[in-house]
Design a protein around this motif. Structure first.
Motif, PDB file in Angstrom:
ATOM      1  N   ALA A  64      -9.491  -0.640  -5.484  1.00  0.00           N
ATOM      2  CA  ALA A  64      -9.714  -1.342  -4.215  1.00  0.00           C
ATOM      3  C   ALA A  64      -8.484  -2.157  -3.826  1.00  0.00           C
ATOM      4  N   ILE A  65      -7.870  -2.804  -4.789  1.00  0.00           N
ATOM      5  CA  ILE A  65      -6.658  -3.592  -4.516  1.00  0.00           C
ATOM      6  C   ILE A  65      -5.517  -2.669  -4.116  1.00  0.00           C
ATOM      7  N   ARG A  66      -5.370  -1.537  -4.815  1.00  0.00           N
ATOM      8  CA  ARG A  66      -4.312  -0.592  -4.450  1.00  0.00           C
ATOM      9  C   ARG A  66      -4.493  -0.108  -3.022  1.00  0.00           C
ATOM     10  N   SER A  67      -5.733   0.213  -2.670  1.00  0.00           N
ATOM     11  CA  SER A  67      -6.017   0.713  -1.320  1.00  0.00           C
ATOM     12  C   SER A  67      -5.680  -0.336  -0.261  1.00  0.00           C
ATOM     13  N   ARG A  68      -5.974  -1.586  -0.562  1.00  0.00           N
ATOM     14  CA  ARG A  68      -5.693  -2.674   0.386  1.00  0.00           C
ATOM     15  C   ARG A  68      -4.199  -2.885   0.584  1.00  0.00           C
ATOM     16  N   LEU A  69      -3.433  -2.791  -0.500  1.00  0.00           N
ATOM     17  CA  LEU A  69      -2.034  -3.213  -0.452  1.00  0.00           C
ATOM     18  C   LEU A  69      -1.042  -2.077  -0.240  1.00  0.00           C
TER      19      LEU A  69
END
Length: 547
Positions: free
Chosen positions: A118-123
């Motif tokens: 989820a963090i990778r997708s956001r950033l």
């Protein structure tokens, strides 16, 4: 020098407060940064903190976090707060910039695969270097089917335990051929070869033959090849490294290892004839019965007085002048600084003027070591020469102070029980006080470490580092090429090279003080725990059957 986490440093000595006037009058330098660091720990308001902070030359996390505690600037406080977020807080951080500031591999490893993705997708759209988060989840590291670039980045930024658990595997020649073309391969070689728990990856690296790499990479590939008895590969890498190395000690170590592999006497004689004084040349000279003579121990002086170099700002100014001088113009500087107090400064300039032909092994400040044995003096001078070239006014990047480069936290700790109580850290630029405090610390180290190499490791990297290194079960055991292989494979690069240089200094100072010692005997004792260190000796004693 002694190290500790910067976050743990505390200013305990504050009898003489630093003022803004003192700071503003000084030129940008690490010496000025040290004043600012002390000032930020004093009882000051936000405006005063701001006036000091914006005079820092090269702001780092240490200064940022200290300033954030004092300032009323919301942006600074917000940045520091984001950077110090705990792993469990990251999934709930709403601002992408703040999340990115707080993200690190160690924190990411504490998250679930879903949270990482989820963090990778956001950033990923805003910050292009977060694909390693997905790589953690895929776990097909260094696989023909994986993203080698992302795997390599993850390898380089991960903590050692994670690398050891997930990257210590045999890799195919196909993957190896691609890895050597990637930026970061040089770092991979160094990290893998110096980690004793990366044996499978090390064995794969031993398959590399030929190629063109940095001098350091060639050297560590050679050392790795020796570990796996790939001597022809090792000789190739040693010879390539020697072509590329610029420092004499580095060229000499390639000659030493070439001799170890081939036994060629011409190679050993070439090493013994090097003009550099280092552990490799001293060993070769000792074996061949050649005396080391290209150093000086005293200087003629005109009488009392002179320039001691104990003011950090004045020494910094002079040092810049020395660096800008040619050997010819240095002669004028040497004549300018005369007198008994100037021996260290003059000797430093003479060595620089005649490098690499002649070396400074003077012994100023002997009056502060009257109660020491000659062996104790030899180790003090050996450390002092490596730390500061005997100049008392030095401050390191990490704010180690004076002749023996004592960190502020060490000064604080010793001051608790020492009869001499510094009124400020400036007292550590006084050779008498600095040496006295260093001797206290050395007495502690020498309760547990008996070999000058191990003492040097602990003085530079800390007792904890040295104890862990000795107790991991693999280094400095009897075996082919020992203790030399272990000395090349110390993972802390600074401590590794520091130990080598302190050893050479110690051998020369022992000779000067009338107690010559065999460097070969020192090497031999490194693999004998009862002669070298308390920690392994105790383990051996406790492992013996009772009754």
């Amino acid at each position: 020098m002694i190290r500790l986490s910067l976050a743990a440093l505390l200013v305990c000595i504050s009898a003489e407060a630093i003022t803004l006037e003192q700071i503003s009058d000084k030129p940008a330098s690490r010496e000025k940064n040290f004043l600012i660091w002390q000032y930020l720990h004093q009882d000051i308001n936000a405006s005063e903190a701001s006036d000091a902070f914006y005079q820092i030359d090269n702001v780092n996390e240490r200064f940022l976090f200290d300033y954030a505690k004092k300032t009323d600037e919301n942006e600074i406080r917000y940045t520091a707060e984001c950077m110090q977020k705990q792993a469990c807080d990251l999934p709930s951080v709403e601002n992408d910039d703040c999340l990115y500031l707080g993200l690190s591999p160690a924190k990411a490893l504490a998250l679930s695969p879903e949270e990482r993705e989820a963090i990778r997708s956001r950033l990923s759209d805003k910050f292009g270097d977060v694909e390693w988060l997905s790589t953690i989840n895929q776990e097909n590291f260094f696989s023909p089917l994986g993203d080698l670039g992302a795997s390599l980045k993850l390898f380089l930024i991960s903590p050692a335990p994670y690398r050891e658990d997930h990257f210590n595997k045999t890799i195919s020649d196909e993957v190896l051929a691609q890895l050597i073309t990637l930026k970061g391969f040089d770092s991979l070689v160094y990290i893998a070869v110096t980690d004793p728990k990366m044996d499978k990856l090390q064995e794969s690296l031993a398959n590399i033959s030929g190629g063109s790499y940095t001098a350091q990479t060639h050297f560590f590939l050679a050392i790795n090849d020796i570990r796996f008895s790939r001597n022809e590969n090792a000789l190739f890498h040693l010879r390539e490294a020697r072509k590329k190395y610029s420092a004499a000690i580095d060229r000499d170590k390639t000659l030493f290892w070439e001799y170890e592999l081939t036994g060629e006497q011409d190679t050993f004689k070439e090493l013994a004839n090097s003009v550099d004084i280092n552990m490799y040349t001293l060993y070769a000279k000792e074996k061949l019965g050649i005396d080391t003579e290209n150093y000086f121990t005293t200087l003629p002086t005109s009488g009392p007085g002179g320039f001691r170099g104990d003011d950090p700002f004045i020494w910094n100014s002079l040092h810049k002048e020395i660096e800008a001088s040619t050997p010819d113009t240095l002669v004028n500087l040497i004549e300018r600084y005369d007198g008994e107090d100037s021996v260290a400064v003059q000797a430093y300039m003479i060595e620089r003027a005649y490098t690499p032909l002649i070396h400074d092994f003077t012994m100023p400040y002997n009056q502060y070591m009257q109660n020491l044995t000659n062996d104790q003096k030899a180790i003090v001078y050996a450390l002092m020469r490596q730390e500061t070239r005997l100049i008392p006014g030095l401050i390191s990047r990490s704010f180690a102070l004076g002749l023996m480069q004592l960190m502020p936290f060490v000064v604080d700790e010793i001051a608790k029980s020492n009869p001499f109580k510094p009124t400020s850290y400036d007292d550590m630029f006084n050779p008498e006080h600095n040496i006295a405090y260093a001797i206290v610390h050395l007495n502690y180290l020498q309760k547990y470490l008996y070999n000058p190499v191990f003492i040097a490791y602990a003085y530079n990297g800390g007792m904890g580092f040295t104890k862990r290194m000795l107790q991991n079960g693999t280094p400095f055991l009897s075996g082919t090429y020992e203790p030399f292989l272990s000395m090349e494979l110390i993972s802390n690069a600074e401590s590794r090279e520091y130990g080598k240089r302190v050893l050479a200094n110690y051998v020369i100072y022992k000779k000067i003080l009338g107690e010559p010692v065999s460097i070969g005997a020192i090497f031999d004792s490194l693999t004998q725990p009862t002669l070298s260190d308390y920690f392994r000796a105790e383990e051996l004693k406790n492992s013996q059957p009772t009754g």
